[in-house]
Design a protein around this motif. Sequence first.
Motif, PDB file in Angstrom:
ATOM      1  N   GLU A 357      31.969  39.721  54.513  1.00  0.00           N
ATOM      2  CA  GLU A 357      31.687  40.315  53.197  1.00  0.00           C
ATOM      3  C   GLU A 357      32.867  41.170  52.756  1.00  0.00           C
ATOM      4  O   GLU A 357      33.242  42.137  53.433  1.00  0.00           O
ATOM      5  CB  GLU A 357      30.408  41.141  53.253  1.00  0.00           C
ATOM      6  CG  GLU A 357      29.935  41.590  51.884  1.00  0.00           C
ATOM      7  CD  GLU A 357      28.539  42.184  51.911  1.00  0.00           C
ATOM      8  OE1 GLU A 357      28.036  42.539  50.818  1.00  0.00           O
ATOM      9  OE2 GLU A 357      27.951  42.290  53.005  1.00  0.00           O
ATOM     10  N   LEU A 358      33.465  40.814  51.625  1.00  0.00           N
ATOM     11  CA  LEU A 358      34.642  41.512  51.108  1.00  0.00           C
ATOM     12  C   LEU A 358      34.406  42.116  49.727  1.00  0.00           C
ATOM     13  O   LEU A 358      35.208  42.924  49.251  1.00  0.00           O
ATOM     14  CB  LEU A 358      35.830  40.539  51.030  1.00  0.00           C
ATOM     15  CG  LEU A 358      36.251  39.885  52.350  1.00  0.00           C
ATOM     16  CD1 LEU A 358      37.341  38.857  52.102  1.00  0.00           C
ATOM     17  CD2 LEU A 358      36.702  40.927  53.363  1.00  0.00           C
ATOM     18  N   VAL A 359      33.330  41.691  49.068  1.00  0.00           N
ATOM     19  CA  VAL A 359      32.999  42.160  47.718  1.00  0.00           C
ATOM     20  C   VAL A 359      31.752  43.032  47.813  1.00  0.00           C
ATOM     21  O   VAL A 359      30.751  42.631  48.441  1.00  0.00           O
ATOM     22  CB  VAL A 359      32.730  40.959  46.786  1.00  0.00           C
ATOM     23  CG1 VAL A 359      32.381  41.430  45.382  1.00  0.00           C
ATOM     24  CG2 VAL A 359      33.937  40.007  46.746  1.00  0.00           C
ATOM     25  N   PRO A 360      31.750  44.235  47.242  1.00  0.00           N
ATOM     26  CA  PRO A 360      32.791  44.838  46.395  1.00  0.00           C
ATOM     27  C   PRO A 360      33.705  45.835  47.110  1.00  0.00           C
ATOM     28  O   PRO A 360      34.479  46.527  46.456  1.00  0.00           O
ATOM     29  CB  PRO A 360      31.955  45.559  45.355  1.00  0.00           C
ATOM     30  CG  PRO A 360      30.776  46.059  46.149  1.00  0.00           C
ATOM     31  CD  PRO A 360      30.498  45.009  47.185  1.00  0.00           C
ATOM     32  N   ARG A 361      33.608  45.946  48.437  1.00  0.00           N
ATOM     33  CA  ARG A 361      34.369  46.988  49.121  1.00  0.00           C
ATOM     34  C   ARG A 361      35.871  46.851  48.895  1.00  0.00           C
ATOM     35  O   ARG A 361      36.574  47.851  48.684  1.00  0.00           O
ATOM     36  CB  ARG A 361      34.063  46.954  50.623  1.00  0.00           C
ATOM     37  CG  ARG A 361      34.809  48.024  51.400  1.00  0.00           C
ATOM     38  CD  ARG A 361      34.441  48.026  52.870  1.00  0.00           C
ATOM     39  NE  ARG A 361      35.177  49.032  53.597  1.00  0.00           N
ATOM     40  CZ  ARG A 361      35.089  49.223  54.908  1.00  0.00           C
ATOM     41  NH1 ARG A 361      34.281  48.447  55.632  1.00  0.00           N
ATOM     42  NH2 ARG A 361      35.805  50.162  55.512  1.00  0.00           N
ATOM     43  N   TYR A 362      36.379  45.615  48.961  1.00  0.00           N
ATOM     44  CA  TYR A 362      37.816  45.397  48.809  1.00  0.00           C
ATOM     45  C   TYR A 362      38.159  44.735  47.474  1.00  0.00           C
ATOM     46  O   TYR A 362      39.137  45.114  46.826  1.00  0.00           O
ATOM     47  CB  TYR A 362      38.337  44.531  49.962  1.00  0.00           C
ATOM     48  CG  TYR A 362      38.170  45.153  51.316  1.00  0.00           C
ATOM     49  CD1 TYR A 362      39.063  46.116  51.778  1.00  0.00           C
ATOM     50  CD2 TYR A 362      37.108  44.791  52.145  1.00  0.00           C
ATOM     51  CE1 TYR A 362      38.903  46.694  53.037  1.00  0.00           C
ATOM     52  CE2 TYR A 362      36.946  45.356  53.404  1.00  0.00           C
ATOM     53  CZ  TYR A 362      37.831  46.314  53.839  1.00  0.00           C
ATOM     54  OH  TYR A 362      37.678  46.886  55.068  1.00  0.00           O
ATOM     55  N   LYS A 364      36.859  42.907  43.647  1.00  0.00           N
ATOM     56  CA  LYS A 364      35.806  42.763  42.640  1.00  0.00           C
ATOM     57  C   LYS A 364      35.238  41.349  42.676  1.00  0.00           C
ATOM     58  O   LYS A 364      34.068  41.139  42.368  1.00  0.00           O
ATOM     59  CB  LYS A 364      36.366  43.075  41.253  1.00  0.00           C
ATOM     60  CG  LYS A 364      36.840  44.513  41.086  1.00  0.00           C
ATOM     61  CD  LYS A 364      37.454  44.736  39.720  1.00  0.00           C
ATOM     62  CE  LYS A 364      37.979  46.166  39.592  1.00  0.00           C
ATOM     63  NZ  LYS A 364      38.649  46.381  38.276  1.00  0.00           N
ATOM     64  N   GLY A 384      41.620  43.357  42.644  1.00  0.00           N
ATOM     65  CA  GLY A 384      41.522  44.399  43.661  1.00  0.00           C
ATOM     66  C   GLY A 384      42.608  44.298  44.706  1.00  0.00           C
ATOM     67  O   GLY A 384      42.885  45.264  45.408  1.00  0.00           O
ATOM     68  N   VAL A 387      43.433  40.712  50.731  1.00  0.00           N
ATOM     69  CA  VAL A 387      42.805  41.103  51.995  1.00  0.00           C
ATOM     70  C   VAL A 387      43.270  40.143  53.088  1.00  0.00           C
ATOM     71  O   VAL A 387      43.203  38.920  52.915  1.00  0.00           O
ATOM     72  CB  VAL A 387      41.271  41.083  51.901  1.00  0.00           C
ATOM     73  CG1 VAL A 387      40.654  41.536  53.224  1.00  0.00           C
ATOM     74  CG2 VAL A 387      40.790  41.973  50.765  1.00  0.00           C
ATOM     75  N   SER A 395      37.410  39.953  61.070  1.00  0.00           N
ATOM     76  CA  SER A 395      37.384  41.329  60.589  1.00  0.00           C
ATOM     77  C   SER A 395      38.639  41.578  59.760  1.00  0.00           C
ATOM     78  O   SER A 395      39.647  40.865  59.900  1.00  0.00           O
ATOM     79  CB  SER A 395      37.327  42.307  61.763  1.00  0.00           C
ATOM     80  OG  SER A 395      38.450  42.124  62.621  1.00  0.00           O
ATOM     81  N   TYR A 399      44.648  45.524  54.216  1.00  0.00           N
ATOM     82  CA  TYR A 399      44.274  45.466  52.801  1.00  0.00           C
ATOM     83  C   TYR A 399      45.460  45.917  51.963  1.00  0.00           C
ATOM     84  O   TYR A 399      45.963  47.033  52.131  1.00  0.00           O
ATOM     85  CB  TYR A 399      43.059  46.343  52.536  1.00  0.00           C
ATOM     86  CG  TYR A 399      42.678  46.484  51.078  1.00  0.00           C
ATOM     87  CD1 TYR A 399      42.647  45.378  50.225  1.00  0.00           C
ATOM     88  CD2 TYR A 399      42.344  47.727  50.549  1.00  0.00           C
ATOM     89  CE1 TYR A 399      42.294  45.506  48.896  1.00  0.00           C
ATOM     90  CE2 TYR A 399      41.981  47.870  49.214  1.00  0.00           C
ATOM     91  CZ  TYR A 399      41.958  46.761  48.398  1.00  0.00           C
ATOM     92  OH  TYR A 399      41.612  46.892  47.067  1.00  0.00           O
ATOM     93  N   ARG A 401      46.327  46.796  48.402  1.00  0.00           N
ATOM     94  CA  ARG A 401      45.672  47.132  47.142  1.00  0.00           C
ATOM     95  C   ARG A 401      46.565  46.770  45.952  1.00  0.00           C
ATOM     96  O   ARG A 401      47.783  46.971  45.975  1.00  0.00           O
ATOM     97  CB  ARG A 401      45.338  48.614  47.101  1.00  0.00           C
ATOM     98  CG  ARG A 401      44.453  49.036  45.927  1.00  0.00           C
ATOM     99  CD  ARG A 401      44.264  50.548  45.938  1.00  0.00           C
ATOM    100  NE  ARG A 401      43.638  51.007  47.170  1.00  0.00           N
ATOM    101  CZ  ARG A 401      42.334  51.033  47.376  1.00  0.00           C
ATOM    102  NH1 ARG A 401      41.508  50.618  46.426  1.00  0.00           N
ATOM    103  NH2 ARG A 401      41.846  51.475  48.529  1.00  0.00           N
TER     104      ARG A 401
END
Length: 424
Positions: A357-362, A364, A384, A387, A395, A399, A401
């Motif tokens: 799961e990468l959305v929404p932590r990293y 959009k 965003g 990643v 894992s 990242y 940004r």
Amino acid sequence: MDAKIAVIVVLLAALAALAALYLQASSAASSLSSQLAESRQTIAQLRAKIYQLQSEIEQLNQTLALRKSTAPPSIAPRGYVYSLIKNNGNYYIYVIDPLNNNIVAVVDLRRALDLETYSLLSSAKVVESWIPRYYVPDTPYLFLLFEGLNGSYVLILNRSDLSEVKLIKTSNSFTRQYAGITPDGRYLLIAQRAPRDLVVIDLSALEIADTIPLAADPCDVAPSPDGRYVLMPLRADKNASLPELALVMSVPSGRAVATYYLKQPGQAESLEPSMTYWPFRSPGYGLLQFEGGPREVVLSINATGGALAPVKEVTYPSVAFMAVEDPAEPLVVVVVSGFGLYVRSEPPSYGVLDRVELVPRYLKSAVMGVFSQDGRFFYVAGPGGLVVVNASSWSVAKYIRADSAVWVLAVPGGDWLASAQYRR
């Protein structure tokens, strides 16, 4: 007299005892002799077995040495990972070393491109994520696709210094574009949605070689691992008069060899097929995603026999944008827009092995992704940033940004390196 008899009796008893001892010793000697003979025979048999095993070991070592000398080399990074990054309205290309995921260069396209070219790029209505991303050979080029109100373009860059090589106008009007490259690096194939055609660019001449009309609006170009065919999704875009189908075409002739119709002309329902992938470990199957719903279909492909048919359907929590094969392990990663990644077994079983799961932590939205050449990392691009996922633990390893990572690409592609080994 009695004394003599007693002596004689004693002597006879002694002789009897000695005779018994002799017989016992003779028997023991005979037994030992027999055991010694048996031991010698066993030793001879063991020596023969040892010689045989030594001979077999020598033959095995020779076989292993021959296999080692003729086996394809292991997959290793032979290039870089490239990502088109947008920050504060400006475009950059990040060059990443896949050995350690360090950014080794940041190229500002305002300085790398001609002023007019950058003006067209920066004012484009859409800068495409769907560049050639499957089976990308060790090509000297990178490709940018973008569309504006006054035309659609493919920009060819020199991979060594990211300078401009050529800007080709592919259409005089705005149209979404989706590109693939043949694994031999000879042709760049661009599916154009509004004109409903496939543009074939000869990369030896950097010129448009052909434009092939299509029955509906194309949304992707996925080459076969051997480069002889492409798998394309054609959609109606809510036009009831158009069909929707998966299409296999020969390259570069554009001859249709197999079709699977999702919707016939005149039918109102639109499934909006969007993206495709053709696995190298399972070349008898293809993957088809849909923008009209969070679903994906595994297709059985027999290009020479002209057969294309669904064998399995799976669903996701949101729309799946693309799939790509791991060059090192027998698995497929699917980029799911509103979630992140689904890790699946090879088709046709296509079972879920893991989720990331990468959305929404990293991000959009997760838009597209690619494996490093050795399969150790998977890079996911989207609004965003970028990643980097460790493909052994699934894992997040890093990242980067940014306002947006438009696309990410490994050159040469890991699936290209691996599929070349499979073809040997």
